[in-house]
Design a protein around this motif. Structure first.
Motif, short mmCIF file in Angstrom:
data_model
loop_
_atom_site.label_atom_id
_atom_site.label_comp_id
_atom_site.label_asym_id
_atom_site.label_seq_id
_atom_site.Cartn_x
_atom_site.Cartn_y
_atom_site.Cartn_z
N LEU A 148 52.25 35.38 -22.91
CA LEU A 148 51.64 36.66 -22.58
C LEU A 148 52.30 37.73 -23.42
CD1 LEU A 148 51.59 36.53 -18.65
CD2 LEU A 148 49.61 36.28 -20.14
N SER A 149 51.53 38.76 -23.76
CA SER A 149 52.13 39.88 -24.47
C SER A 149 53.09 40.61 -23.53
CB SER A 149 51.05 40.86 -24.95
OG SER A 149 50.44 41.49 -23.84
N TYR A 150 54.03 41.36 -24.11
CA TYR A 150 55.02 42.04 -23.27
C TYR A 150 54.35 43.04 -22.32
CZ TYR A 150 58.95 44.86 -21.78
OH TYR A 150 59.87 45.52 -21.01
N ASN A 151 53.35 43.76 -22.82
CA ASN A 151 52.67 44.75 -21.98
C ASN A 151 51.96 44.09 -20.80
OD1 ASN A 151 53.52 46.93 -23.53
ND2 ASN A 151 51.69 46.89 -24.83
N THR A 152 51.31 42.95 -21.07
CA THR A 152 50.62 42.23 -19.99
C THR A 152 51.63 41.72 -18.97
OG1 THR A 152 48.86 41.53 -21.50
CG2 THR A 152 49.10 40.30 -19.45
N TRP A 153 52.72 41.14 -19.48
CA TRP A 153 53.76 40.65 -18.58
C TRP A 153 54.34 41.79 -17.74
CZ3 TRP A 153 58.83 42.19 -18.18
CH2 TRP A 153 59.63 41.44 -17.31
N GLN A 154 54.51 42.94 -18.37
CA GLN A 154 55.10 44.08 -17.67
C GLN A 154 54.20 44.54 -16.51
OE1 GLN A 154 55.57 47.65 -20.04
NE2 GLN A 154 57.54 48.08 -19.07
N VAL A 155 52.88 44.55 -16.75
CA VAL A 155 51.95 44.95 -15.69
C VAL A 155 51.99 43.93 -14.54
CG1 VAL A 155 49.52 45.27 -15.12
CG2 VAL A 155 50.44 46.24 -17.23
N ILE A 156 51.96 42.64 -14.90
CA ILE A 156 52.01 41.59 -13.88
C ILE A 156 53.32 41.68 -13.09
CG2 ILE A 156 52.12 39.09 -13.50
CD1 ILE A 156 50.25 38.77 -15.90
N HIS A 157 54.41 41.91 -13.81
CA HIS A 157 55.73 42.04 -13.18
C HIS A 157 55.73 43.20 -12.18
CE1 HIS A 157 60.09 41.55 -12.92
NE2 HIS A 157 60.20 42.87 -13.02
N GLY A 158 55.12 44.32 -12.59
CA GLY A 158 55.07 45.49 -11.72
C GLY A 158 54.24 45.24 -10.47
N ILE A 159 53.08 44.59 -10.64
CA ILE A 159 52.21 44.29 -9.50
C ILE A 159 52.90 43.34 -8.52
CG2 ILE A 159 50.05 43.18 -8.79
CD1 ILE A 159 48.85 44.20 -11.44
N LEU A 160 53.52 42.28 -9.07
CA LEU A 160 54.26 41.35 -8.22
C LEU A 160 55.41 42.04 -7.49
CD1 LEU A 160 54.46 38.18 -10.52
CD2 LEU A 160 53.15 38.41 -8.40
N SER A 161 56.07 42.95 -8.19
CA SER A 161 57.19 43.68 -7.58
C SER A 161 56.72 44.54 -6.42
CB SER A 161 57.89 44.55 -8.63
OG SER A 161 58.44 43.76 -9.66
N MET A 162 55.58 45.21 -6.60
CA MET A 162 55.07 46.06 -5.52
C MET A 162 54.63 45.23 -4.32
SD MET A 162 53.03 49.20 -7.41
CE MET A 162 52.08 48.17 -8.57
N LEU A 163 53.98 44.10 -4.58
CA LEU A 163 53.59 43.20 -3.49
C LEU A 163 54.83 42.69 -2.75
CD1 LEU A 163 50.75 41.06 -5.12
CD2 LEU A 163 50.50 42.69 -3.25
N PHE A 164 55.82 42.29 -3.54
CA PHE A 164 57.03 41.76 -2.93
C PHE A 164 57.75 42.81 -2.09
CE2 PHE A 164 61.66 41.30 -3.21
CZ PHE A 164 61.80 40.17 -2.42
N ILE A 165 57.91 44.00 -2.63
CA ILE A 165 58.66 45.02 -1.91
C ILE A 165 57.96 45.39 -0.61
CG2 ILE A 165 57.62 47.11 -2.89
CD1 ILE A 165 61.33 46.55 -2.25
N ALA A 166 56.62 45.42 -0.62
CA ALA A 166 55.88 45.75 0.59
C ALA A 166 56.05 44.66 1.65
CB ALA A 166 54.40 45.94 0.26
N ILE A 167 55.89 43.40 1.25
CA ILE A 167 55.97 42.29 2.20
C ILE A 167 57.41 42.07 2.66
CG2 ILE A 167 55.61 39.81 2.47
CD1 ILE A 167 53.24 40.10 0.52
N ALA A 168 58.36 42.14 1.72
CA ALA A 168 59.76 41.94 2.09
C ALA A 168 60.26 43.05 3.02
CB ALA A 168 60.62 41.89 0.82
N SER A 169 59.83 44.28 2.77
CA SER A 169 60.23 45.38 3.65
C SER A 169 59.67 45.19 5.05
CB SER A 169 59.76 46.72 3.07
OG SER A 169 60.38 46.98 1.83
#
Length: 213
Positions: A148-169
């Motif tokens: 994956l390109s870095y920009n694509t990976w960065q977007v996916i990383h951000g989306i996963l991070s937001m999902l994780f932080i919401a569910i983990a919290s």
């Protein structure tokens, strides 16, 4: 002057994301348990708080970008990430670890029972969060070999991070032994602000490219 600002920023980060969880743990009106259990609880709380801090050690926090080199921010983000991801991945096993030194249910039986309790929303949230942090950890560790390109990976990383932080919290607030009103308020403010910073970066991008990106 700039060095003083950097020092103040570091002190503030330590006080907020390490000092506050320790303070809440120390002042919390929760019966104390064995030293092993309390140590595990404290390490978990600090790891969870460092996870929240990750949103403020990213390109979404433009104040940090202005005051520090991008390469240094990336390194902080990476190393802190390795630490808290490791702790949170072993978190389910740490829960049953003290049972090896106590009478009662076998630790393995307790672990299986915990994971098979599907009528408890908090446990289900924890299982989902655990899988998300595993994916986040693996995709970060092997980013350079992922097609994956870095920009694509960065977007996916951000989306996963937001999902994780919401569910983990949500999981932490529902099941956390040391989660009281001050800790809940801290989690909601820190996670909410972090997610908003990230969303602002996606929808209102203003930062310029950095040489060290």
């Amino acid at each position: 002057m700039q060095n003083k600002i950097k020092t103040y920023n570091r002190i503030a980060a330590i006080l907020i994301f390490i000092g506050l969880p320790v303070l809440f743990w120390a002042l919390g009106d929760v019966p104390r348990r064995s030293n092993l259990k309390e140590t595990i609880s404290l390490i978990t709380l600090i790891s969870f708080s460092l996870m929240l801090m990750q949103f403020f050690l990213a390109r979404s926090n433009r104040t940090v970008i202005k005051e520090h080199k991008m390469s240094r921010i990336v390194n902080w983000h990476r190393y802190i990430g390795y630490f808290f991801v490791t702790v949170l991945l072993v978190h389910p096993f740490l829960i049953v670890l003290p049972r090896y030194y106590e009478a009662g249910i076998d630790p393995i039986d307790g672990f299986i029972q915990m994971l098979s309790t599907f009528n408890n929303p908090g446990i289900i949230l924890g299982i989902v969060a655990w899988n998300l942090i595993l994916i986040l950890g693996l995709t970060s560790l092997f980013r350079k070999i992922i097609p994956l390109s870095y920009n694509t990976w960065q977007v996916i990383h951000g989306i996963l991070s937001m999902l994780f932080i919401a569910i983990a919290s949500w999981h932490a607030i529902k099941l956390g032994r040391h989660i009281d009103k001050p800790m809940t308020t801290f989690i909601l403010i820190a996670s909410g602000t972090g997610v908003l910073l990230l969303l602002k970066t996606y929808f209102f991008p203003k930062t310029k490219k950095h040489k060290n990106e």
